[in-house]
Design a protein around this motif. Sequence first.
Motif, PDB file in Angstrom:
ATOM      1  N   LYS A 286      -1.118  -4.089 -17.222  1.00 36.12           N
ATOM      2  CA  LYS A 286      -1.105  -2.629 -17.122  1.00 36.12           C
ATOM      3  C   LYS A 286      -0.149  -2.171 -16.026  1.00 36.12           C
ATOM      4  N   ALA A 287      -0.127  -2.915 -14.905  1.00 38.09           N
ATOM      5  CA  ALA A 287       0.762  -2.558 -13.801  1.00 38.09           C
ATOM      6  C   ALA A 287       2.225  -2.690 -14.193  1.00 38.09           C
ATOM      7  N   MET A 288       2.508  -3.501 -15.213  1.00 39.30           N
ATOM      8  CA  MET A 288       3.883  -3.662 -15.691  1.00 39.30           C
ATOM      9  C   MET A 288       4.131  -2.853 -16.954  1.00 39.30           C
ATOM     10  N   ASN A 289       3.115  -2.087 -17.385  1.00 39.76           N
ATOM     11  CA  ASN A 289       3.192  -1.278 -18.602  1.00 39.76           C
ATOM     12  C   ASN A 289       3.556  -2.130 -19.823  1.00 39.76           C
ATOM     13  N   PHE A 365       1.822   0.744   4.884  1.00 37.17           N
ATOM     14  CA  PHE A 365       2.425  -0.293   4.061  1.00 37.17           C
ATOM     15  C   PHE A 365       2.054  -0.020   2.608  1.00 37.17           C
ATOM     16  N   ALA A 366       3.049  -0.037   1.729  1.00 33.86           N
ATOM     17  CA  ALA A 366       2.837   0.255   0.306  1.00 33.86           C
ATOM     18  C   ALA A 366       2.917  -1.037  -0.494  1.00 33.86           C
ATOM     19  N   ILE A 367       1.892  -1.295  -1.310  1.00 32.68           N
ATOM     20  CA  ILE A 367       1.805  -2.540  -2.078  1.00 32.68           C
ATOM     21  C   ILE A 367       1.808  -2.238  -3.570  1.00 32.68           C
ATOM     22  N   HIS A 368       2.741  -2.835  -4.289  1.00 32.46           N
ATOM     23  CA  HIS A 368       2.735  -2.754  -5.749  1.00 32.46           C
ATOM     24  C   HIS A 368       1.861  -3.882  -6.300  1.00 32.46           C
ATOM     25  N   PRO A 369       1.119  -3.652  -7.398  1.00 28.47           N
ATOM     26  CA  PRO A 369       0.215  -4.688  -7.921  1.00 28.47           C
ATOM     27  C   PRO A 369       0.887  -6.014  -8.262  1.00 28.47           C
ATOM     28  N   VAL A 370       2.169  -5.988  -8.653  1.00 31.68           N
ATOM     29  CA  VAL A 370       2.821  -7.247  -9.023  1.00 31.68           C
ATOM     30  C   VAL A 370       3.967  -7.578  -8.063  1.00 31.68           C
ATOM     31  N   ALA A 371       3.906  -7.052  -6.836  1.00 28.12           N
ATOM     32  CA  ALA A 371       4.905  -7.439  -5.844  1.00 28.12           C
ATOM     33  C   ALA A 371       4.730  -8.906  -5.491  1.00 28.12           C
ATOM     34  N   GLY A 372       5.830  -9.621  -5.316  1.00 30.93           N
ATOM     35  CA  GLY A 372       5.750 -11.042  -5.041  1.00 30.93           C
ATOM     36  C   GLY A 372       5.714 -11.849  -6.323  1.00 30.93           C
ATOM     37  N   ARG A 373       5.122 -13.013  -6.256  1.00 30.62           N
ATOM     38  CA  ARG A 373       5.107 -13.921  -7.402  1.00 30.62           C
ATOM     39  C   ARG A 373       3.712 -14.131  -7.973  1.00 30.62           C
ATOM     40  N   MET A 374       2.717 -13.474  -7.386  1.00 29.69           N
ATOM     41  CA  MET A 374       1.360 -13.604  -7.887  1.00 29.69           C
ATOM     42  C   MET A 374       0.553 -12.412  -7.392  1.00 29.69           C
ATOM     43  N   HIS A 377      -0.151 -11.305  -3.464  1.00 27.05           N
ATOM     44  CA  HIS A 377       0.740 -12.083  -2.606  1.00 27.05           C
ATOM     45  C   HIS A 377       1.067 -11.323  -1.320  1.00 27.05           C
ATOM     46  N   MET A 378       1.432 -10.061  -1.443  1.00 21.42           N
ATOM     47  CA  MET A 378       1.812  -9.270  -0.275  1.00 21.42           C
ATOM     48  C   MET A 378       0.605  -8.966   0.612  1.00 21.42           C
ATOM     49  N   ASN A 379      -0.549  -8.748   0.011  1.00 21.69           N
ATOM     50  CA  ASN A 379      -1.754  -8.498   0.798  1.00 21.69           C
ATOM     51  C   ASN A 379      -2.076  -9.677   1.703  1.00 21.69           C
ATOM     52  N   VAL A 380      -1.922 -10.890   1.157  1.00 22.78           N
ATOM     53  CA  VAL A 380      -2.199 -12.094   1.947  1.00 22.78           C
ATOM     54  C   VAL A 380      -1.209 -12.222   3.098  1.00 22.78           C
ATOM     55  N   LEU A 381       0.063 -11.941   2.821  1.00 25.05           N
ATOM     56  CA  LEU A 381       1.079 -12.015   3.868  1.00 25.05           C
ATOM     57  C   LEU A 381       0.778 -11.059   5.014  1.00 25.05           C
ATOM     58  N   LEU A 382       0.449  -9.817   4.675  1.00 25.74           N
ATOM     59  CA  LEU A 382       0.179  -8.820   5.705  1.00 25.74           C
ATOM     60  C   LEU A 382      -1.107  -9.143   6.461  1.00 25.74           C
ATOM     61  N   PRO A 388      -3.821  -4.165   9.961  1.00 24.73           N
ATOM     62  CA  PRO A 388      -5.136  -3.593   9.624  1.00 24.73           C
ATOM     63  C   PRO A 388      -5.181  -3.130   8.166  1.00 24.73           C
ATOM     64  N   TYR A 389      -6.331  -3.291   7.567  1.00 27.06           N
ATOM     65  CA  TYR A 389      -6.471  -2.956   6.151  1.00 27.06           C
ATOM     66  C   TYR A 389      -6.278  -1.468   5.883  1.00 27.06           C
ATOM     67  N   ASP A 390      -6.635  -0.626   6.858  1.00 25.29           N
ATOM     68  CA  ASP A 390      -6.532   0.812   6.602  1.00 25.29           C
ATOM     69  C   ASP A 390      -5.091   1.309   6.631  1.00 25.29           C
ATOM     70  N   LEU A 391      -4.130   0.439   7.000  1.00 25.45           N
ATOM     71  CA  LEU A 391      -2.724   0.815   6.947  1.00 25.45           C
ATOM     72  C   LEU A 391      -2.054   0.381   5.641  1.00 25.45           C
ATOM     73  N   ILE A 392      -2.800  -0.355   4.811  1.00 21.25           N
ATOM     74  CA  ILE A 392      -2.248  -0.869   3.559  1.00 21.25           C
ATOM     75  C   ILE A 392      -2.719   0.015   2.412  1.00 21.25           C
ATOM     76  N   ALA A 393      -1.778   0.540   1.644  1.00 24.50           N
ATOM     77  CA  ALA A 393      -2.105   1.471   0.549  1.00 24.50           C
ATOM     78  C   ALA A 393      -1.620   0.912  -0.774  1.00 24.50           C
ATOM     79  N   ASP A 394      -2.414   1.091  -1.816  1.00 28.16           N
ATOM     80  CA  ASP A 394      -2.017   0.702  -3.164  1.00 28.16           C
ATOM     81  C   ASP A 394      -1.025   1.711  -3.731  1.00 28.16           C
ATOM     82  N   MET A 395      -0.385   1.334  -4.813  1.00 22.95           N
ATOM     83  CA  MET A 395       0.653   2.153  -5.426  1.00 22.95           C
ATOM     84  C   MET A 395       0.153   3.556  -5.778  1.00 22.95           C
ATOM     85  N   ASP A 396      -0.977   3.645  -6.435  1.00 28.16           N
ATOM     86  CA  ASP A 396      -1.469   4.950  -6.880  1.00 28.16           C
ATOM     87  C   ASP A 396      -1.779   5.871  -5.701  1.00 28.16           C
TER      88      ASP A 396
END
Length: 490
Positions: A286-289, A365-374, A377-382, A388-396
Motif C-alpha cells: 500500500k505504501a508503494m501504491n 525526522f520524517a520516515i517513509h514506510p519503505v525507506a531503506g531496504r526493509m 530500517h530507518m527507525n532502527v537506525l535513528l 527520541p521517539y517523539d521527534l520521529i514522524a510517519d509520512m502521513d
Amino acid sequence: MNWLPDFIGHGAIKACYFIAALLFILGLKRMSSPRTARGGIVWAGYGMLLAVLATFFLPDMHNRGLIVAAVLIGVSAAWWTGRRVAMTAMPQMVALYNGMGGGAAAAIGAVELIGYARGLGMLHAVPDTSPLRPEAWAVNALPPALSPVELTLGVLGALIGAVSFSGSLVAFAKLQGWMDRRFVFAGQRAVNMLLLAAAVVAGFMLVLGQASLPLILVFFALALLFGLMMTLPIGGADMPVVISLYNAFTGLAVSFEGFVLGNEAMIIAGMVVGAAGTLLTQLMAKAMNRSIGNVLFGSFGAAGGEAQAITGAQKPIDGADAAVMMAYAERVVIVPGYGLAVAQAQHKVWEFAQLLIKRGVKVKFAIHPVAGRMPGHMNVLLAEAGVPYDLIADMDDINPEFATTDVALVIGANDVVNPLAKTDPASPIYGMPILDVSNAKQVIVIKRGRGTGFAGIENALFYADNTRMLYGDGQAAVGELVTALKDVDG
C-alpha cells in the motif's frame, strides 16, 4: 496408575507451549511500538527458549545429542553474525534467516513424506547391518501413518517452505549485490505458472498415495525452482515487500508442519508470524501504491509511455552555507534514507539535530514506510543513535507540515521523495505515496553523486528551483554541517 506420570509430563509440556505462545503474542504486541520493541524481542526470545527446552522432554524424542549439537552450532553462528553484521546489511540477514526458516519447514515436510512413503512400502529399508539403519533416524518417531488432512498440510507446508527458502536466497543475493536487480525473458510468467502447476500436480500425487523417492525429489526440485524463478524478475526497489511476503510464507509453512507433528508451539508461532508477515506485506504494498500481485508478476521499471523530461540543473551548495541556512530556520525536517545507513551517519545526524534544537530550531525526522531496504530500517537506525521517539514522524503525519517547513534536509533518500510519483503517469513509481519534501521552502539533499536511486529512476526533486545539492559521503557531509554550525554558534 502408570499413565499418571505420562499424563503429568505431557500436561507440563503443553503448559510450557501455551506459555511460550503467550510470550510470542505479547512480544509481538510490544514490538509494535518503538518504546517497547526491545522488550518485546526479549519476551519472544524467552518464549522460544521455553518451547525448545520443553520439546526435549517429549517422551518420543530421539537423537537428543545431535539436536543439542545443532542448536549450539546454530546459536553460535547467529550470535556471531548478529553481533558483526552492519546495519546496512541487516535486510540481507533478515532475508537469509527467513529463508532458513522456510528451509527448515521444507526439511520437516521431506522427513514426513519419506516416512509416509516408507510406511507405504515404497522405499527400500536399509539393511540392519548398516550404521544408517532406519532406527537411527528421527523419521521413525513420526506416526506410522498420516491422515489425509495431515498429509495435505505436510505437502502444502513443504511446498511453501521450499519456495520461501529459494526465493529468500535470491532476495539475499539481490540485496547483497551478487546478481542483477532483475532477470527477465520472454514468456517468463508462463514458465513460472507451468512450474507452479507442475509442483502442485506432484504434490497432489503425493497426497493421493503415490509417494516414492523420485516423486518426492521432483516435487522439491520444482518447488525450489519456482521460488527462484518467481524472485529473479522482481526489482530491488520491491525487496521490502518480497521479504515481508516470504516471512509470511515461512510462518504459514511452519504452522502447517506443526499440525502434522502435533506441536502446538509450532502451530501458534507459525500462525503469528504468518499473520504479521501478511499484514506487513499489505502495508508495504500500500505504501508503494502497488498490489502484491503486481510486485510478484508485474514489471517494475517498465512503465509505458514517454517519461516527462526533467529540466534545469542540479545546483550545488557547500556545507557552511547549508549550515547557516538551517541555523536561522524556524523549522527543519530531516529525511533519512538508505544512504544514511551506508554512511553510518545516524550519530552525526543526531548530533547536528541537537545543535539545531539548542538554537531553538524545531526539528523533526520524517520516515517513509519503505525507506531503506526493509520495513523499519530507518527507525532502527535513528533509535540506535538515541533520537527520541517523539521527534520521529510517519509520512502521513509529516506531509501536511512540509509547506510550513523552512528547510528539509534529505540524506541519502531518493525514490521516496521523488515528485514524479505524483506528476508523471509514465514513471514506474507513479501513484506511490511520497514524502512531500518538494513543498518545503528550501531543500538540501546530501548525496554521493549525480546517479539515480535504487530503482534506477531520475529524481525531479534534485533539479527543482528550491533544492540545493550537498555532494559527498553522508557522514563526512553531516560532519561538515556540524563543524560549520558550531562556528556559527562560536
